[in-house]
Structure formats: C-alpha cells, structure tokens
Design an enzyme around this catalytic site. Structure first.
Site, short mmCIF file in Angstrom:
data_model
loop_
_atom_site.label_atom_id
_atom_site.label_comp_id
_atom_site.label_asym_id
_atom_site.label_seq_id
_atom_site.Cartn_x
_atom_site.Cartn_y
_atom_site.Cartn_z
N ARG A 75 13.09 -5.93 -14.17
CA ARG A 75 12.19 -6.61 -13.24
C ARG A 75 11.23 -7.51 -14.01
NH1 ARG A 75 9.13 -2.90 -8.99
NH2 ARG A 75 8.08 -2.05 -10.82
N ASP A 119 -0.42 2.02 -4.70
CA ASP A 119 0.27 1.81 -5.98
C ASP A 119 1.41 0.81 -5.85
OD1 ASP A 119 1.16 4.34 -4.53
OD2 ASP A 119 2.87 4.03 -5.84
#
Length: 501
Positions: free
Chosen positions: A183, A259
């Site tokens: 990512r 988060d």
C-alpha cells in the site's frame, strides 16, 4: 516500544528511501522486519505507480516477488509497525497498532510528494495480539481493485503498488491462500495515532506528532498564529470534502473507526467497504456493522464524531486556558457540518448539471434522491443516464427505465428542465460536464466477488485483471466492457461484505 529488527532478510537497492517517521521518538513505533514466506509470486505490479514513485521498475519485475512479500528488504528501508489507538464502533481501545502491516519507509515521488510504502500481511508485530499478522488473498485483491478504482474516480485514497501470493495458507473460518498487499499512502497517520499518546497523558508526544503532521501534510499553516488550531481546521476541511465525495459516488466505507480515518484526508482500509447499487440512504453492507452505525447516510455524522475525538487529543495544544481551548475545538466541530454541506451540495449540483446556484437547488436534489429511493433506481446508472439525457432528449426512455415506476421520475424531470433553462451552460457543455463527474463504471460488489472467487477457487486472475482495466477509466464509455455497467441480477446481489482481518 522500539525493538531491534531481525537480520534474516537480505537487502537490495531499489527504493530511494527517506524515512521521516522512523526519526520520531522510539515509542511512536516498534521496529519490525517482515517475516519470510515460502513461494512468493507477483499477482499484479502497478508499473505506472512504481514509475511515479521513482522506483526502478525493471528491477521490480525481477525482484518484486521477494521485495513485496517481505523476503527481500529494500536497501534504505527502516521497517516498523506504527503505534495507535482507536474507537472501534464507538468503543475505545487504547492499544491497537499495526498488527499485520509493516511500514518499509518513505520515498519522495517524481512530483515531490512524500509517500509511505507499507506491506500488509507481512507477519506478526508487537501489536498483533493473538493475530497471525497475515492476509488472505481475497481481501488483498479487494483492496487492490477498490483503491485503484477510487484513485481513478478522483477520490483521495491510498494506492495499490503490488499484490503478491505467498504460497502459504492462512487460517480463518477456513483455510485460505495467503497474500501480501503493498500500500502507498501520503502517510498512515490516523486520528487513532493522536489518541494513542493522549490516552497515556503524553502531551509532548501529541505535540511532536502534530508538528510532524504540519510539516508533512500542511506546511502552509506552519506560520499560523495558533498552528495547532489551524491544523485541526485543515483536517476538518479535508474530511468534509472527502466524505462528501464518498456520497457523490455511492461509496460506503463500512468501518469508519477512528483508527481508519487518516490525518492526510485519504480514504484508507477497504475491508468491508462497498458501492451502493439501488439508492437507499440506510444501506449497510459490512457484516460487522450490526447496528448500521456506518450506513451510507450516517457517514457525514460519523466523520464529525471522529473529528471530535481528534479535537479531544489536541485541546492541550490549543490554549493554556482549558475552557477557551474547548470552545475553540467546538467551533471547529460545529463548522464541519457547514463545510460538509457546502461540499456535498456543490458536488450534487454538478451531478445534475448545474453550474449556477439557486435557493431551490437543495430541494430539487432531494426530490431526485427521493424518487430514486421510491423507484429503487440504481444510483450510478441513474446519474449516468441523466448525463446522457442532458445532451439528447432521445435518452429520456433509458433514464426512466432505471426506475421501478416512473411517475415520480417524470415529475422530477419537469422541474429539472425548468431549472436548467436558467443555467448558463449549453446542452453540449452540460452533458460533457455531467459525464465527467457521473461514472459509467464503479467497483460493483458482485463483480469484485466474482473476481475473488475465480482467483481463490480456480487460480484464475482474468476477471481481476479485466476489472482493474475497466475501472482505470470509469468516466469513459467502454463498449467492450458495457456489461460491467449493469447492476447485479437478483441472484448476483452481494448483501454483506467482510473485514479482511
């Protein structure tokens, strides 16, 4: 929290790393070398993104399987797992952190932007708790498809650099093939990162993190009189704009925990996310969202709730007078609602072809959405077909065919035509502008599931490749892929999506 990395993995020079997060205090992270895997091979390498990042693409073609699996650590990397906390479905967990993700480091891309490169599914970290730190193939393919689709749709999002099979099983409800996802993000700093330090009464940690974020993401406010308040305002603005854009394309994140909310304003974590087919503001797909907390229409309010949690961590930095600091934070939180509404209304005006503003526009937009809900109209198709109708009256029948029962839709068209007469654009200009914001193609849930199932059950990645290809140009008519525009048949409908943990 920092620990010495293992020396097991060999190193190779391919990435021009400059690792600013690794230079922060040691308790911000734990150093962690990726675990080895048995037989890695590259499912997909995003060569265009690799070139944009300034990477050696030819070298990646040779060594990518080893590098993107964690078997070969790039020279200059400083692998670490980030510490953070978070509210998960409203309940605070003070100790989360990267339990199956390892940040290799940061590069400065060809456009001068600092970007994180992170491996997901690269093995256990000190934050894994009882998890195995691994990822299954299905969630890796889903994240690759959706993150690249979001980028092509023009929505700020993390990117997919590579997907790699590990040649090893992972154990969930059943045995699944393992994979690692690479990512790319502007950063992986989250609301929960600030919460981690605030929960421990570590105001110095909050301040150090805020200073890092200002330098990295918001340098334009560095000279502000109250730089931390300016930071909060800037983050609120980006989140308001981001969530408005989610609603414009029918996107449902599915797990908007603190988060999973980035400070940079990027969409992150595509586990149980989905795109709405028939319009219904109460749509929920996530299997873990039993109460609909993160339903489509609830997302703006959840964005505000998450920002309030961020504000709580920053209050000590706003002013020495706590009452004044709280008032300053509340002003930003209240202002978020106005920011969101302005972004949402502006985008919806463009979706129905309005370049000018009138007081009745909101009512006109809401009337269309009500007609779509009553007629179970497909969200994406309705707007795309309206875009065609804007330029050609002969497309009216196709637009109306999107609705089960056309009475409300026909009534709405009368109002819409009365309104666009007062707008400044020509028909050609209006249709072109609408086609540029109303996509023909989205990552439809049933297409994603078909691609994943073919890969998991038969080792066939052709549907995955086709989906990635068509979604790279979502605003263009692609006759060869016309079937990808269609909503699912009744037997193809996907009613639940699942977290990949």
């Amino acid at each position: 929290m920092s620990s010495a990395p293992s020396q097991n993995a060999p190193r190779a020079a391919v990435f021009p790393f400059d690792n600013s997060y690794a230079r922060l205090p040691a308790h911000f992270f734990a150093r962690q070398t990726p675990s080895q895997v048995a037989e890695p091979w590259v499912i997909k390498l995003n060569e265009e993104l690799a070139a944009e990042l300034g990477l050696d693409v030819e070298r990646l073609k040779l060594d990518g399987a080893a590098m993107f699996s964690g078997n070969l650590v790039p020279d200059g990397a400083d692998p670490l797992a980030m510490a953070y906390s978070g509210h998960q479905f409203g309940q605070f967990n003070p100790q989360l952190g990267d339990g199956r993700a390892i940040l290799l480091g940061e590069v400065i891309d060809r456009n001068g932007r600092r970007r994180d490169i992170q491996l997901k599914g690269a093995g256990q970290t000190p934050f894994s708790r009882r998890g195995d730190g691994r990822a299954a193939l299905g969630p890796v393919l889903r994240e690759y498809i959706v993150s690249e689709a979001m980028y092509a749709l023009g929505i700020p999002a993390t990117r997919a650099l590579a997907a790699v099979s590990t040649g090893e099983p992972v154990y969930r409800e059943r045995v699944l093939p393992g994979a690692v996802f690479t990512r790319v993000a502007a950063s992986h700093i989250r609301v929960g990162t600030f919460q981690f330090f605030a929960a421990r009464g570590d105001t110095d940690g909050v301040r150090a993190l805020a200073d890092h974020v200002i330098e990295r993401h918001y340098p334009e406010i560095s000279g502000a009189e109250n730089r931390y308040l300016a930071l909060y305002e800037a983050i609120a603005e980006r989140q308001a704009a981001l969530i408005a854009r989610w609603l414009h394309i029918g996107f449902i994140h599915g797990v908007m925990n603190t988060d999973n909310m980035t400070i940079s304003g990027e969409t992150i974590d595509f586990g149980p996310c989905a795109f709405m087919d028939a319009y219904d503001p109460g749509t929920v797909f996530s299997s873990i969202d039993q109460q609909g907390r993160y339903a489509y229409a609830n997302q703006p309010g959840i964005g505000q709730w998450n920002l309030a949690r961020l504000g709580e961590t920053l209050i000590p930095l706003f002013d020495e007078d706590q009452d004044k600091a709280v008032d300053l934070a509340n002003t930003v939180i209240k202002g978020y609602g106005e920011r969101f509404q302005a972004h949402w209304l502006d985008g919806m005006r463009r979706k129905i072809g309005l370049a000018s503003e009138e007081d009745g526009d909101l009512d006109l937009i809401q009337a269309l959405l009500a007609a779509m809900q009553a007629g179970q109209a497909d969200f994406t198709l309705a707007f795309r077909r309206l875009s065609k109708l804007a330029g050609d009256d002969a497309a009216e029948g196709e637009f109306l065919s999107t609705f089960d029962g056309i009475g409300e839709a026909m009534g709405w068209l009368v109002r819409w035509r009365e309104r666009i007469v007062r707008d400044s654009q020509t028909r050609v200009e209006r249709s072109a502008a609408m086609l540029a914001v109303n996509p023909a193609f989205i990552p439809r849930n049933h297409r994603i599931e078909q691609a994943i199932n073919a890969a998991m059950e038969d080792g066939d990645f052709s549907l995955f490749e086709a989906l990635v290809k068509v979604l790279a140009n979502p605003y263009q008519d692609q006759p060869a892929f016309a079937a990808y525009m269609d909503p699912p048949k009744l037997e193809e409908r996907v009613l639940q999506t699942f977290c990949g943990t």
